[in-house]
Design an enzyme around this catalytic site. Structure first.
Site, PDB file in Angstrom:
ATOM      1  N   GLY A 118      47.396 -28.904  18.196  1.00  0.00           N
ATOM      2  CA  GLY A 118      48.561 -28.142  18.018  1.00  0.00           C
ATOM      3  C   GLY A 118      49.029 -27.852  16.595  1.00  0.00           C
ATOM      4  N   THR A 133      46.989 -34.084  17.927  1.00  0.00           N
ATOM      5  CA  THR A 133      48.170 -34.923  18.382  1.00  0.00           C
ATOM      6  C   THR A 133      49.154 -34.153  18.813  1.00  0.00           C
ATOM      7  OG1 THR A 133      47.409 -36.749  16.999  1.00  0.00           O
ATOM      8  CG2 THR A 133      49.608 -36.604  17.284  1.00  0.00           C
ATOM      9  N   GLY A 147      54.321 -32.265  12.375  1.00  0.00           N
ATOM     10  CA  GLY A 147      55.478 -32.610  12.745  1.00  0.00           C
ATOM     11  C   GLY A 147      55.307 -33.835  13.645  1.00  0.00           C
ATOM     12  N   ASP A 150      52.808 -26.713  14.119  1.00  0.00           N
ATOM     13  CA  ASP A 150      54.271 -26.212  14.090  1.00  0.00           C
ATOM     14  C   ASP A 150      54.468 -24.847  13.732  1.00  0.00           C
ATOM     15  OD1 ASP A 150      54.993 -29.368  14.520  1.00  0.00           O
ATOM     16  OD2 ASP A 150      54.016 -29.567  12.549  1.00  0.00           O
ATOM     17  N   GLU A 209      44.412 -35.498  11.018  1.00  0.00           N
ATOM     18  CA  GLU A 209      44.198 -34.247  11.678  1.00  0.00           C
ATOM     19  C   GLU A 209      43.427 -33.363  10.670  1.00  0.00           C
ATOM     20  OE1 GLU A 209      47.925 -33.868  14.760  1.00  0.00           O
ATOM     21  OE2 GLU A 209      48.067 -33.000  12.701  1.00  0.00           O
ATOM     22  N   LYS A 228      51.370 -28.248   9.934  1.00  0.00           N
ATOM     23  CA  LYS A 228      51.133 -29.163  10.834  1.00  0.00           C
ATOM     24  C   LYS A 228      51.787 -30.596  10.318  1.00  0.00           C
ATOM     25  CE  LYS A 228      47.493 -30.022  12.954  1.00  0.00           C
ATOM     26  NZ  LYS A 228      48.104 -30.491  14.155  1.00  0.00           N
ATOM     27  N   LYS A 236      56.127 -20.656  18.005  1.00  0.00           N
ATOM     28  CA  LYS A 236      55.282 -21.084  16.792  1.00  0.00           C
ATOM     29  C   LYS A 236      54.809 -20.023  15.833  1.00  0.00           C
ATOM     30  CE  LYS A 236      55.520 -25.680  18.232  1.00  0.00           C
ATOM     31  NZ  LYS A 236      54.476 -26.586  18.580  1.00  0.00           N
TER      32      LYS A 236
HETATM   33  C1  5RP Z   1      51.010 -33.585  14.866  1.00  0.00           C
HETATM   34  C2  5RP Z   1      50.989 -32.269  14.592  1.00  0.00           C
HETATM   35  C3  5RP Z   1      50.942 -31.523  15.982  1.00  0.00           C
HETATM   36  O1  5RP Z   1      50.027 -30.957  16.506  1.00  0.00           O
HETATM   37  C4  5RP Z   1      52.514 -30.466  15.852  1.00  0.00           C
HETATM   38  O2  5RP Z   1      53.759 -31.164  15.384  1.00  0.00           O
HETATM   39  C5  5RP Z   1      52.722 -29.768  17.277  1.00  0.00           C
HETATM   40  O3  5RP Z   1      53.292 -30.740  18.057  1.00  0.00           O
HETATM   41  P1  5RP Z   1      53.773 -30.240  19.526  1.00  0.00           P
HETATM   42  O4  5RP Z   1      52.402 -29.825  20.371  1.00  0.00           O
HETATM   43  O5  5RP Z   1      54.287 -31.330  19.968  1.00  0.00           O
HETATM   44  O6  5RP Z   1      54.533 -29.085  19.390  1.00  0.00           O
HETATM   45  O7  5RP Z   1      50.729 -31.585  13.769  1.00  0.00           O
HETATM   46  O8  5RP Z   1      51.021 -34.323  13.489  1.00  0.00           O
END
Ligand code: 5RP
Length: 225
Positions: free
Chosen positions: A79, A23, A93, A81, A100, A91, A118
């Site tokens: 992805g 996500t 964010g 954070d 996940e 993770k 990151k």
């Molecule tokens: C969602 C997550 C995302 O993978 C994480 O926040 C990174 O997001 P982005 O790719 O928008 O920077 O853990 O729960």
């Protein structure tokens, strides 16, 4: 930078794989590319980790399945954070940490895609640790989390609490830094009311980092360009 990392990760997808679909805004680039490949004949099925990802996958015509139906996940692309030198992650964010982590736990391989902002020396310095908690008596859960010496805020959208896909709240826990992420992942999850926390320890196999010079791949103990 997010796009080049995402597109590089998609190169690892092979025909007939079941793919965990993470996500976030970086994953969105991967979904777009996967959708393009599917339209060109690639045969895969995806398991989305959030309602948002499900919507996007449908938009890009990626066939979907469930873990129950597929039985296994060959590869997950997600992805993060924050990423440290041991490929441990923060993770959540985007609020999808519980789903996940379920999908990551059951995946044979996990590729994390991030831009170079990151990558950090220590987790928790720049990004608060998200903790998903049930609504019931959440203030007591918050109080119990304060034992870890962090500043905690209930995640909100405008003036309302943010609600996860599982119907829960998120408490964002701000640390100076997280000294022992391995232990903290375990300890936080022992508090009643906590559903899951955003520390992903020892799960990532490879982190693809997009930067202004191109992509760099981090693997446990090995750094390759
Ligand atoms: C969602 C997550 C995302 O993978 C994480 O926040 C990174 O997001 P982005 O790719 O928008 O920077 O853990 O729960």
């Amino acid at each position: 930078m997010k796009r080049i990392a995402a597109e590089k990760a998609v190169d690892y997808i092979e025909n007939d794989m079941t793919i965990g679909l993470g996500t976030g805004s970086t994953v969105k680039f991967a979904l777009k590319k996967i959708g393009k490949l599917v339209n060109e004949g690639l045969s895969i099925k995806g398991i989305p980790t959030s309602q948002n990802t499900k919507k996007l996958a449908k938009k890009y015509q990626i066939p979907l399945t469930t873990l129950k139906e597929a039985g296994e996940i060959h590869l997950t692309i997600d992805g993060a954070d924050e990423v440290d030198q041991n490929l441990n992650l923060i993770k959540g964010g985007g609020g999808a940490l519980t789903r996940e982590k379920i999908i990551a736990f059951h995946s044979k391989k996990i590729i994390i895609i991030v831009d170079d902002s990151k990558v950090v020396k220590s987790l928790g310095i720049d990004f608060p640790l998200p903790v998903e908690v049930v609504k019931y008596e959440w203030e007591a859960t918050k109080k119990a989390l304060e034992r870890f010496n962090c500043e905690i805020s209930l995640r909100k959208i405008m003036n309302d609490p943010y609600i996860t896909d599982n119907g829960n709240y998120i408490l964002d826990c701000e640390f100076d830094r997280i000294h022992d992420p391995e232990q903290m992942e375990i300890d936080i999850n022992l508090i009643p009311g906590v559903v899951e926390n955003g520390l992903f320890i020892g799960l990532a196999d490879r982190v693809i980092v997009g930067g202004s010079q191109g992509v760099m791949t981090l693997e446990k103990e090995i750094i390759q360009s």
